[in-house]
Enzyme design. Structure first.
Site, PDB file in Angstrom:
ATOM      1  N   ASN A   1       0.804  -1.218   0.000  1.00  0.00           N
ATOM      2  CA  ASN A   1       0.000   0.000   0.000  1.00  0.00           C
ATOM      3  C   ASN A   1       0.838   1.270   0.000  1.00  0.00           C
ATOM      4  O   ASN A   1       1.869   1.344   0.659  1.00  0.00           O
ATOM      5  CB  ASN A   1      -0.981   0.005   1.181  1.00  0.00           C
ATOM      6  CG  ASN A   1      -2.080  -1.025   0.995  1.00  0.00           C
ATOM      7  OD1 ASN A   1      -2.060  -1.786   0.020  1.00  0.00           O
ATOM      8  ND2 ASN A   1      -3.028  -1.068   1.914  1.00  0.00           N
ATOM      9  N   MET A   2       0.353   2.220  -0.779  1.00  0.00           N
ATOM     10  CA  MET A   2       0.913   3.562  -0.898  1.00  0.00           C
ATOM     11  C   MET A   2       1.646   4.038   0.360  1.00  0.00           C
ATOM     12  O   MET A   2       2.784   4.449   0.322  1.00  0.00           O
ATOM     13  CB  MET A   2      -0.283   4.487  -1.181  1.00  0.00           C
ATOM     14  CG  MET A   2       0.004   5.769  -1.863  1.00  0.00           C
ATOM     15  SD  MET A   2       0.712   5.605  -3.496  1.00  0.00           S
ATOM     16  CE  MET A   2      -0.702   5.702  -4.568  1.00  0.00           C
ATOM     17  N   LYS A   3       0.947   3.930   1.481  1.00  0.00           N
ATOM     18  CA  LYS A   3       1.456   4.501   2.718  1.00  0.00           C
ATOM     19  C   LYS A   3       2.678   3.756   3.278  1.00  0.00           C
ATOM     20  O   LYS A   3       3.549   4.340   3.890  1.00  0.00           O
ATOM     21  CB  LYS A   3       0.329   4.441   3.750  1.00  0.00           C
ATOM     22  CG  LYS A   3       0.658   5.145   5.008  1.00  0.00           C
ATOM     23  CD  LYS A   3      -0.511   5.078   5.952  1.00  0.00           C
ATOM     24  CE  LYS A   3      -0.044   5.273   7.375  1.00  0.00           C
ATOM     25  NZ  LYS A   3       0.934   6.332   7.576  1.00  0.00           N
ATOM     26  N   GLY A   4       2.714   2.437   3.004  1.00  0.00           N
ATOM     27  CA  GLY A   4       3.845   1.659   3.496  1.00  0.00           C
ATOM     28  C   GLY A   4       3.809   1.442   4.988  1.00  0.00           C
ATOM     29  O   GLY A   4       2.741   1.399   5.594  1.00  0.00           O
TER      30      GLY A   4
END
Lengths: 247, 561
Positions: free
Chosen positions: A127-130
């Site tokens: 996911n984008m956020k990591g």
């Protein structure tokens, strides 16, 4: 490393072998239990054993914390670990490397397979956020990353690989009760190989109980455990891709 | 419900609900939060759930139809060709659906066959399940149920529902059973060995060491099974199958333990997934106290179709309402996909939505264990203050609901010495902000399912903290305009904005845009949509009618808070 490559656990002094352990024995909490715990520790190679705490968990179960000095030594020269050779890089450097050496986006799919419903691991990587300040693969400009989530059956994943033709496949395994994760991984590899889908494709496993050694033994290219963030995994597979001379 | 039937069910159903003065401790607000914003949030949540409730009203699902048969006493399984046992209720509902008769209610077909063959409910059900009775050739126009059989079924349904009420009342009367007004948060622990017999050993041990609530975690794939397995089970993964026999065994063991130690031990399980209402029915029959039951959890985290979930949650909550089961919502899960600091308002917005759905199913706020969690990144400076702010805020906004507080999981990584401290901080926060239920953290989270000693030291941690900080909350006055108050006000205001946005878009569209927990689900995507069916105007389900009526009567008899 000392001269003979033999190491002991370190507590307060070199080679003192000091260790703490905790466990439960299925017996009532009494003097017999204390002696049983001591003997258990002795069989594990502990000397100077001190039963630090002995507490009744149920009338028939007793919890122990035991400390002692472990007499065992480990010979480092005899340890063989299939070590992943790669240099950890950051997101921008990884993107730049793909751009320069491969010249196209690498396609990555990730999921948790079988009945396992936990997405926390695959989400942290994809996911984008990591996770922990390290951006996930979806954020990479030179990666086309797709998170399929959890409970993807091995058959569905094979179909997905046939359809999407990803360059890299990431599989997360969290639930490990009765080694279900090993069975799932094994079954998947059998399917993949019989479908001829393992050529020119990196297959990577991740999870708290996954070791690289185990993953390689099951036929995967690599295994990552707790603490491996997206950039670590990406550094590995991008460099491995280039090393193999794939385009 | 047709006029004639409404009349009939009024006649047959005479539910008497005794008024019971349940002691509810309303918390004195301590943070300055705008009551008009809170009221507006509730109003918006009502507006958000209304169109969904309209959708629920004229649909049924295979799970609801199966539940109906189960409540009427249908039991038993048939061994399928592949050797797997399948419950009769599944085979029958599936047959009825395949023949295009489900929109009339499974009972309509069953009653039609009962009348035509002059056979009992059990005979017809097992006949259809075994393939002895063939439904092909029956068209919807053929379905005829004699009037006296309709009346008999209605009577039967009334007896069933009265029994559920009576069982619920007995639970409420149980000695020492008290969710509200305890001096500490209730200590909630999970067992998850996969083997129900081992679960019992672990649960009894936990209870004796201080646990008040035992949750038996389900096997990891169960939420996606469209049937409920049968019998005592010993081979689950990451948990133990929820079956009626397993419920019964655990309930018996915990009742015995309660009697032995003089402290009531609550039992909970999961009414979620594709069998949400069936599990609720089994829990009611086996005297469970609580159920995980969330209006949106299945959609977001198990990719179950949203229409299916919304319809199923309503029916399952009717059962919970009638049977006095406490429901627990699952907003804590949002914080495992979304960030606990940035997305705190997702939790609060979802709690308003869950509350509204539950009220529509006539669940009293005093029986809604609204969930949230201590999941902020522990590296955040002053993170504890923000956790306290959110916990206190939720406590105040839902003053009569037994708030359920979930422990840190996402940021635990295997160092259980540190995790034990982390859980200690969580326990301080729970005690000082007056949370009702504290799901105790496990120091070995992320390593393995909690083992006997993991639960033991987790309870030891909670016992120490709860006792040592018992009146800490009473001594604290939050600084006006301080960090804690400002944080709570900020989350409330973000929630207000989010609900306004959701109201404008509609709930289903909002979910499909990923506004809840950063997870996107399409209205016609996910599992189980094929099991949703629009009701024909002649739809027949006296159990549903009786449940709705009983829930309404019960809600109107509730003591004013």
């Amino acid at each position: 490393m000392n001269a003979n490559h033999m190491i002991a656990a370190y507590g307060d002094l070199t080679d003192d072998g000091f260790m703490q352990l905790n466990f439960t024995l299925p017996i009532p909490c009494d003097d017999v239990a204390r002696e049983a715990a001591r003997e258990m520790a002795a069989k594990m190679g502990l000397k100077n054993i001190q039963v630090a705490t002995m507490e009744s968990v149920t009338p028939t179960h007793t919890f122990f914390v035991v400390v002692g000095a472990c007499e065992h030594r480990v010979d480092l020269s005899k340890i063989k670990v299939p070590k992943l050779e790669f240099k950890p890089m950051k997101i921008d450097a990884i993107d730049a490397l793909i751009q320069k050496e491969i010249g196209r986006k690498l396609k990555v799919i990730g999921c948790n397979t079988g009945a396992d419903a936990h997405t926390v691991g695959i989400d942290a990587i994809m996911n984008m956020k990591g996770y922990s300040g390290d951006y996930g693969l979806e954020r990479y400009k030179m990666l086309d990353a797709k998170n399929l989530g959890s409970q993807v059956s091995n058959e569905d994943l094979v179909a997905m690989i046939q359809k999407e033709k990803p360059d890299v496949v990431l599989i997360s395994k969290i639930i490990t009760q009765r080694d279900i994760h090993l069975k799932d991984l094994q079954d998947f590899m059998t399917l993949v190989k019989s479908a001829g889908l393992h050529e020119k494709r990196l297959m990577i496993v991740g999870g708290p109980r996954i070791t690289n050694k185990e993953a390689v033994a099951l036929g995967y290219d690599a295994g990552f455990s707790t603490g491996a963030t997206a950039s670590v995994v990406a550094s590995y597979f991008v460099q491995e891709w280039i090393k193999r001379g794939w385009k | 419900m047709s006029k004639a039937r409404r009349k009939a069910s009024r006649k047959t159903a005479s539910f008497k609900i005794e008024k019971k003065s349940q002691k509810v401790m309303a918390f004195k607000p301590r943070l300055s939060l705008s009551s008009s914003i809170i009221a507006q949030c509730r109003k918006m949540a009502r507006d958000i759930t209304q169109p969904v409730q309209d959708l629920i009203g004229n649909r049924t699902t295979v799970a609801i139809e199966r539940t109906t048969l189960r409540l009427l006493g249908v039991e038993g399984c048939i061994t399928q060709a592949d050797g797997h046992p399948m419950p009769y209720v599944n085979v029958v509902v599936d047959q009825v659906r395949r023949h295009g008769l489900l929109s009339h209610g499974v009972l309509k077909t069953v009653c039609h066959v009962m009348a035509a063959r002059n056979q009992s409910l059990d005979d017809v059900v097992s006949g259809i399940a075994k393939g002895e009775i063939d439904l092909s050739g029956i068209t919807p126009e053929d379905l005829r149920v004699p009037k006296d059989m309709i009346r008999d079924m209605q009577k039967h349904a009334t007896v069933v529902v009265k029994n559920l009420i009576e069982k619920g009342r007995n639970k409420d009367r149980s000695k020492n059973r008290k969710v509200w007004g305890n001096r500490d948060p209730l200590r909630y622990v999970i067992v998850a060995t996969g083997n129900i017999h081992e679960d019992v050993t672990q649960a009894v041990s936990a209870a004796k060491n201080g646990a008040d609530i035992i949750a038996v975690i389900r096997s990891t794939a169960q939420s996606l099974l469209d049937y409920v397995p049968d019998g005592l089970t010993t081979m689950g993964f990451g948990g133990t199958y929820a079956t009626q026999a397993n419920f019964r065994l655990m309930r018996k063991a915990l009742h015995e333990t309660s009697a032995e130690i003089g402290r009531y031990i609550h039992l909970t399980n999961y009414s979620s997934g594709l069998c949400m209402p069936e599990i609720a029915a089994m829990a009611a029959l086996e005297d469970l106290d609580m159920l995980l039951n969330d209006a949106m959890y299945g959609i977001l985290f198990r990719d179950i179709n949203m229409k299916r979930t919304f319809i199923d949650q309503y029916f399952s909550r009717l059962i919970c309402s009638v049977n006095s089961i406490f429901i627990q919502t699952g907003e804590d899960n949002y914080l495992t996909t979304a960030d606990a600091y940035d997305s705190a308002h997702h939790v609060l917005a979802s709690q308003f939505v869950n509350e509204s759905f539950a009220l529509r199913a006539k669940i009293s706020p005093t029986r809604m264990c609204l969930g949230h969690a201590f999941e902020m990144d522990p590296k955040i400076e002053d993170g504890f203050l923000y956790e306290v702010a959110q916990a206190q805020m939720i406590r105040q906004i839902f003053p009569t609901s037994p708030i359920k507080y979930m422990p840190p999981t996402k940021h635990k990584q295997g160092d259980f010495f540190w995790s034990n401290l982390y859980d200690g901080m969580f326990n301080v926060c729970g005690q000082m902000t007056g949370q009702t239920i504290q799901l105790l953290g496990m120091a070995t989270e992320s390593l393995h399912n909690p083992m006997m000693h993991d639960r033991y030291w987790s309870l030891k941690n909670a016992n120490y903290v709860f006792n040592n900080t018992r009146h800490l909350g009473e001594e604290i006055v939050w600084k006006k305009g301080g960090r804690v108050e400002k944080r709570a006000q900020e989350v409330l205001s973000h929630t207000h904005a989010m609900l306004r946005k959701v109201k404008k878009q509609g709930l289903m569209e909002s979910i499909s845009r990923g506004w809840f927990a950063d997870v996107k689900r399409a209205p016609d995507g996910g599992r189980g949509l094929e099991g949703v069916c629009e009701k024909d105007f002649t739809y027949f389900n006296p159990v549903w009618d009786a449940l709705e009526l009983a829930a309404k009567v019960k809600a109107s008899a509730k003591v004013k808070l």
